[in-house]
Design a protein around this motif. Structure first.
Motif, mmCIF file in Angstrom:
data_model
loop_
_atom_site.group_PDB
_atom_site.id
_atom_site.type_symbol
_atom_site.label_atom_id
_atom_site.label_comp_id
_atom_site.label_asym_id
_atom_site.label_seq_id
_atom_site.Cartn_x
_atom_site.Cartn_y
_atom_site.Cartn_z
ATOM 1 N N GLY A 94 18.682 17.605 -8.716
ATOM 2 C CA GLY A 94 18.541 16.334 -8.004
ATOM 3 C C GLY A 94 17.090 15.989 -7.719
ATOM 4 N N LYS A 95 16.876 14.724 -7.345
ATOM 5 C CA LYS A 95 15.525 14.255 -7.042
ATOM 6 C C LYS A 95 15.378 13.946 -5.550
ATOM 7 C CE LYS A 95 14.739 12.022 -11.554
ATOM 8 N NZ LYS A 95 14.525 10.717 -12.233
ATOM 9 N N LYS A 96 14.161 14.122 -5.067
ATOM 10 C CA LYS A 96 13.824 13.762 -3.692
ATOM 11 C C LYS A 96 12.564 12.905 -3.731
ATOM 12 C CE LYS A 96 15.731 17.990 -1.652
ATOM 13 N NZ LYS A 96 15.449 19.198 -0.819
ATOM 14 N N ALA A 97 12.350 12.138 -2.667
ATOM 15 C CA ALA A 97 11.178 11.257 -2.647
ATOM 16 C C ALA A 97 10.589 11.178 -1.244
ATOM 17 C CB ALA A 97 11.557 9.863 -3.132
ATOM 18 N N VAL A 98 9.288 10.969 -1.210
ATOM 19 C CA VAL A 98 8.587 10.671 0.048
ATOM 20 C C VAL A 98 7.655 9.496 -0.225
ATOM 21 C CG1 VAL A 98 8.679 13.037 0.922
ATOM 22 C CG2 VAL A 98 6.711 12.294 -0.437
ATOM 23 N N SER A 99 7.343 8.770 0.827
ATOM 24 C CA SER A 99 6.408 7.644 0.680
ATOM 25 C C SER A 99 5.165 7.920 1.527
ATOM 26 C CB SER A 99 7.064 6.334 1.119
ATOM 27 O OG SER A 99 7.311 6.345 2.523
ATOM 28 N N GLU A 100 4.047 7.368 1.109
ATOM 29 C CA GLU A 100 2.818 7.491 1.881
ATOM 30 C C GLU A 100 2.082 6.145 1.869
ATOM 31 O OE1 GLU A 100 -1.095 10.356 2.381
ATOM 32 O OE2 GLU A 100 -0.287 10.021 0.382
ATOM 33 N N CYS A 101 1.718 5.687 3.044
ATOM 34 C CA CYS A 101 0.941 4.447 3.156
ATOM 35 C C CYS A 101 -0.527 4.781 2.884
ATOM 36 C CB CYS A 101 1.106 3.833 4.545
ATOM 37 S SG CYS A 101 0.052 2.388 4.816
ATOM 38 N N GLN A 102 -1.110 4.115 1.921
ATOM 39 C CA GLN A 102 -2.505 4.385 1.571
ATOM 40 C C GLN A 102 -3.482 3.866 2.630
ATOM 41 O OE1 GLN A 102 -3.332 6.174 -1.643
ATOM 42 N NE2 GLN A 102 -1.294 6.603 -0.786
ATOM 43 N N HIS A 103 -2.965 3.048 3.556
ATOM 44 C CA HIS A 103 -3.823 2.507 4.620
ATOM 45 C C HIS A 103 -3.885 3.453 5.829
ATOM 46 C CE1 HIS A 103 -5.831 -0.418 7.141
ATOM 47 N NE2 HIS A 103 -4.876 -0.270 8.070
ATOM 48 N N CYS A 104 -2.698 3.795 6.355
ATOM 49 C CA CYS A 104 -2.669 4.624 7.570
ATOM 50 C C CYS A 104 -2.327 6.090 7.293
ATOM 51 C CB CYS A 104 -1.688 4.037 8.587
ATOM 52 S SG CYS A 104 0.057 4.179 8.091
ATOM 53 N N LYS A 105 -1.975 6.409 6.043
ATOM 54 C CA LYS A 105 -1.640 7.777 5.613
ATOM 55 C C LYS A 105 -0.345 8.314 6.220
ATOM 56 C CE LYS A 105 -5.394 7.761 3.239
ATOM 57 N NZ LYS A 105 -5.327 7.520 1.770
ATOM 58 N N THR A 113 3.312 9.411 6.279
ATOM 59 C CA THR A 113 4.264 9.871 5.261
ATOM 60 C C THR A 113 5.684 9.805 5.813
ATOM 61 O OG1 THR A 113 2.626 11.373 4.293
ATOM 62 C CG2 THR A 113 4.925 11.815 3.780
ATOM 63 N N LEU A 114 6.594 9.289 5.000
ATOM 64 C CA LEU A 114 7.993 9.154 5.406
ATOM 65 C C LEU A 114 8.913 9.872 4.420
ATOM 66 C CD1 LEU A 114 8.126 5.329 6.283
ATOM 67 C CD2 LEU A 114 7.767 7.236 7.875
ATOM 68 N N GLN A 135 0.810 -1.224 0.000
ATOM 69 C CA GLN A 135 0.000 0.000 0.000
ATOM 70 C C GLN A 135 0.847 1.278 0.000
ATOM 71 O OE1 GLN A 135 -3.491 0.266 -0.151
ATOM 72 N NE2 GLN A 135 -3.207 -1.874 -0.753
ATOM 73 N N ILE A 136 2.128 1.137 -0.323
ATOM 74 C CA ILE A 136 3.028 2.286 -0.297
ATOM 75 C C ILE A 136 3.017 2.988 -1.660
ATOM 76 C CG2 ILE A 136 5.392 3.084 0.070
ATOM 77 C CD1 ILE A 136 4.078 1.941 2.568
ATOM 78 N N VAL A 137 2.863 4.309 -1.651
ATOM 79 C CA VAL A 137 2.968 5.117 -2.861
ATOM 80 C C VAL A 137 4.164 6.055 -2.705
ATOM 81 C CG1 VAL A 137 1.892 6.910 -4.280
ATOM 82 C CG2 VAL A 137 0.517 5.019 -3.395
ATOM 83 N N TYR A 138 5.031 6.054 -3.703
ATOM 84 C CA TYR A 138 6.218 6.920 -3.688
ATOM 85 C C TYR A 138 5.961 8.145 -4.579
ATOM 86 C CZ TYR A 138 8.420 2.671 -1.891
ATOM 87 O OH TYR A 138 8.731 1.547 -1.152
#
Length: 202
Positions: free
Chosen positions: A51-62, A64-65, A30-33
């Motif tokens: 440069g690039k940066k990224a964050v992740s979000e769990c679609q279940h608990c919301k 964000t990392l 359920q992780i979206v990057y």
């Protein structure tokens, strides 16, 4: 004043295709990057990516990392997605603009040199010669008369320290009433020796 800095733009997102689990709730798949790319800008015109940066979000608990907070398994998948998602071409638009300006400047310079060669060959009343003076300053002289083999000029009574500022003293009232004669060959020689640095004709 030159305004420059960096800005960041969202360039895409992708859902996990593996069984990577959320660090917070443990849900898998359920992780979206979300991927962002920073770029350097001048006057808000993007010049090139930095440069690039990224964050992740769990679609279940919301939850964000940030990239630093991701597990090793998530970082591996995230890096793969960052490489796959390409940024927009507009983040290079400044480079295209600068390249076009360089090409235009080169063309204009070549055209100016062609015109100056013609002006040397066929001087005309009213031509303005910009020149480097004996006192290491810059000034102008105006062609007042042309004969078969000679050019007669009026000298500007003023000098200035920078050639780019000659427009400040290039005024009709600043020219002496006295005229000085040079042969056309002398004018060509002064141009070749870069004593005369530019020729302007209306």
């Amino acid at each position: 004043m030159i305004i420059f800095g960096t800005r960041t733009a969202f360039i895409g997102s992708k859902k996990s295709t593996t069984n990577v689990s959320c660090n917070h709730c443990g849900t898998t798949g359920q992780i979206v990057y979300s991927i962002f790319r920073s770029h350097f800008h001048v006057f808000w015109i993007p010049v090139f990516p930095t440069g690039k940066k990224a964050v992740s979000e769990c679609q279940h608990c919301k939850r964000t990392l940030s990239y630093k907070e991701m597990s090793a398994e998530m970082k591996k998948e995230c890096n793969s997605i960052k490489n796959d998602i390409k940024g927009p071409i507009w983040q290079f638009s400044g480079l295209f603009i600068f390249a076009a300006l360089i090409v235009f400047a080169g063309f204009a310079s070549k055209n100016d040199k062609k015109n100056e060669a013609e002006y040397l060959k066929s001087p005309a009343v009213g031509d303005i010669y910009e020149y480097f003076t004996d006192t290491k300053q810059y000034s102008t002289m105006k062609v007042s008369k042309v004969t078969t083999d000679s050019v007669f000029v009026q000298l500007n009574d003023y000098e200035i320290s920078r050639s780019s500022k000659l427009y400040k003293i290039e005024k009709d009232e600043n020219y002496s009433e006295y005229t000085y004669g040079y042969s056309i060959d002398e004018i060509k020689s002064m141009y070749g020796e870069k004593i005369i640095i530019d020729i302007n004709r209306d």
